[in-house]
Design an enzyme around this catalytic site. Structure first.
Site, PDB file in Angstrom:
ATOM      1  N   GLY A  12     -21.805   3.512  19.031  1.00 60.18           N
ATOM      2  CA  GLY A  12     -22.761   3.102  20.049  1.00 60.18           C
ATOM      3  C   GLY A  12     -22.050   2.854  21.357  1.00 60.18           C
ATOM      4  O   GLY A  12     -20.986   3.416  21.626  1.00 60.18           O
ATOM      5  N   CYS A  13     -22.615   1.998  22.154  1.00 58.07           N
ATOM      6  CA  CYS A  13     -22.056   1.675  23.464  1.00 58.07           C
ATOM      7  C   CYS A  13     -20.618   1.178  23.327  1.00 58.07           C
ATOM      8  O   CYS A  13     -20.344   0.248  22.572  1.00 58.07           O
ATOM      9  CB  CYS A  13     -22.925   0.609  24.123  1.00 58.07           C
ATOM     10  SG  CYS A  13     -22.276   0.020  25.680  1.00 58.07           S
ATOM     11  N   PHE A  14     -19.702   1.788  24.060  1.00 60.09           N
ATOM     12  CA  PHE A  14     -18.301   1.376  23.923  1.00 60.09           C
ATOM     13  C   PHE A  14     -18.067  -0.048  24.385  1.00 60.09           C
ATOM     14  O   PHE A  14     -17.117  -0.683  23.967  1.00 60.09           O
ATOM     15  CB  PHE A  14     -17.329   2.351  24.568  1.00 60.09           C
ATOM     16  CG  PHE A  14     -17.615   2.829  25.963  1.00 60.09           C
ATOM     17  CD1 PHE A  14     -18.224   2.048  26.925  1.00 60.09           C
ATOM     18  CD2 PHE A  14     -17.237   4.110  26.318  1.00 60.09           C
ATOM     19  CE1 PHE A  14     -18.452   2.520  28.213  1.00 60.09           C
ATOM     20  CE2 PHE A  14     -17.459   4.598  27.600  1.00 60.09           C
ATOM     21  CZ  PHE A  14     -18.069   3.791  28.548  1.00 60.09           C
ATOM     22  N   TRP A  15     -18.923  -0.569  25.249  1.00 57.95           N
ATOM     23  CA  TRP A  15     -18.770  -1.964  25.680  1.00 57.95           C
ATOM     24  C   TRP A  15     -18.766  -2.891  24.472  1.00 57.95           C
ATOM     25  O   TRP A  15     -18.023  -3.861  24.435  1.00 57.95           O
ATOM     26  CB  TRP A  15     -19.909  -2.386  26.587  1.00 57.95           C
ATOM     27  CG  TRP A  15     -20.054  -1.678  27.887  1.00 57.95           C
ATOM     28  CD1 TRP A  15     -19.128  -0.902  28.530  1.00 57.95           C
ATOM     29  CD2 TRP A  15     -21.211  -1.687  28.709  1.00 57.95           C
ATOM     30  NE1 TRP A  15     -19.644  -0.435  29.701  1.00 57.95           N
ATOM     31  CE2 TRP A  15     -20.926  -0.897  29.845  1.00 57.95           C
ATOM     32  CE3 TRP A  15     -22.459  -2.280  28.609  1.00 57.95           C
ATOM     33  CZ2 TRP A  15     -21.843  -0.700  30.862  1.00 57.95           C
ATOM     34  CZ3 TRP A  15     -23.376  -2.078  29.623  1.00 57.95           C
ATOM     35  CH2 TRP A  15     -23.063  -1.294  30.744  1.00 57.95           C
ATOM     36  N   CYS A  16     -19.620  -2.584  23.504  1.00 58.83           N
ATOM     37  CA  CYS A  16     -19.771  -3.453  22.321  1.00 58.83           C
ATOM     38  C   CYS A  16     -18.688  -3.217  21.284  1.00 58.83           C
ATOM     39  O   CYS A  16     -18.562  -4.002  20.345  1.00 58.83           O
ATOM     40  CB  CYS A  16     -21.141  -3.239  21.697  1.00 58.83           C
ATOM     41  SG  CYS A  16     -22.494  -3.700  22.793  1.00 58.83           S
TER      42      CYS A  16
END
Length: 176
Positions: A12-16
């Site tokens: 998913g989102c790399f931020w997470c």
């Protein structure tokens, strides 16, 4: 002198995907970026357009004498919904697909065995669809994406509230 290896995970989102690994013992660096596609040095906007074939991922540099690849794979599973092939939580599309990118036969064996064990565990009532693929060129994301959870805690909290945190609590924390 300590050893260095790399692991690349998409979930998913790399931020997470940075924060769960960032402060673990033996982790030297976690970089957000793009991998698995056909465009050289893609931008965030290009990846979001679904035309590059790339997936948002994190590249983790680690000391295998402190933190093993097997341990990293176990931590990876606990950050994702391994039954959702076309995104993770509120993040939808092929650029958010869950993938373990392996860069050696040993990493492939560990990832495949772990995937198989998760599938037969019956922890989920749907099939495990996370792919295990050979490593592809990894392109670091733009600077503003690096360490996003530290630089933008309010936006990061909203991202986590998009279903990831609740899913992890329901499906993984009961295991710990």
């Amino acid at each position: 002198m300590s050893k260095e290896e790399t692991a690349i995970f998409a979930g998913g989102c790399f931020w997470c995907m940075v924060q769960p690994f960032d402060s673990l013992p033996g982790i030297k660096k976690v970089v957000s970026g793009y991998t698995g596609g056909h465009t050289v040095n893609p931008t965030y906007e290009e990846v979001k357009s679904h035309t590059t074939g790339h997936t948002e991922a994190v590249k983790i540099t680690f000391d295998p004498e402190v933190m093993s690849y097997k341990q990293l794979v176990q931590i990876y599973w606990q950050q994702t919904d391994p039954t959702d092939a076309m995104g993770q939580f509120q993040d939808r599309g092929d650029n958010y697909r869950p993938v373990i990118f392996v860069n050696s036969p040993e990493q492939r064996q560990i990832a495949e065995q772990s995937r198989k064990a998760l599938a037969i565990s019956e922890q989920f009532d749907k099939p495990i669809v996370t792919k295990v693929e050979d490593v592809a060129p990894f392109y670091p994301a733009e600077d503003y994406h690096q360490d996003f959870y530290q630089k933008n805690p309010d936006v990061f909290a909203q991202q986590e509230a998009g279903g990831r945190e609740a899913f992890i609590k329901t499906h993984w924390e009961k295991e710990n």
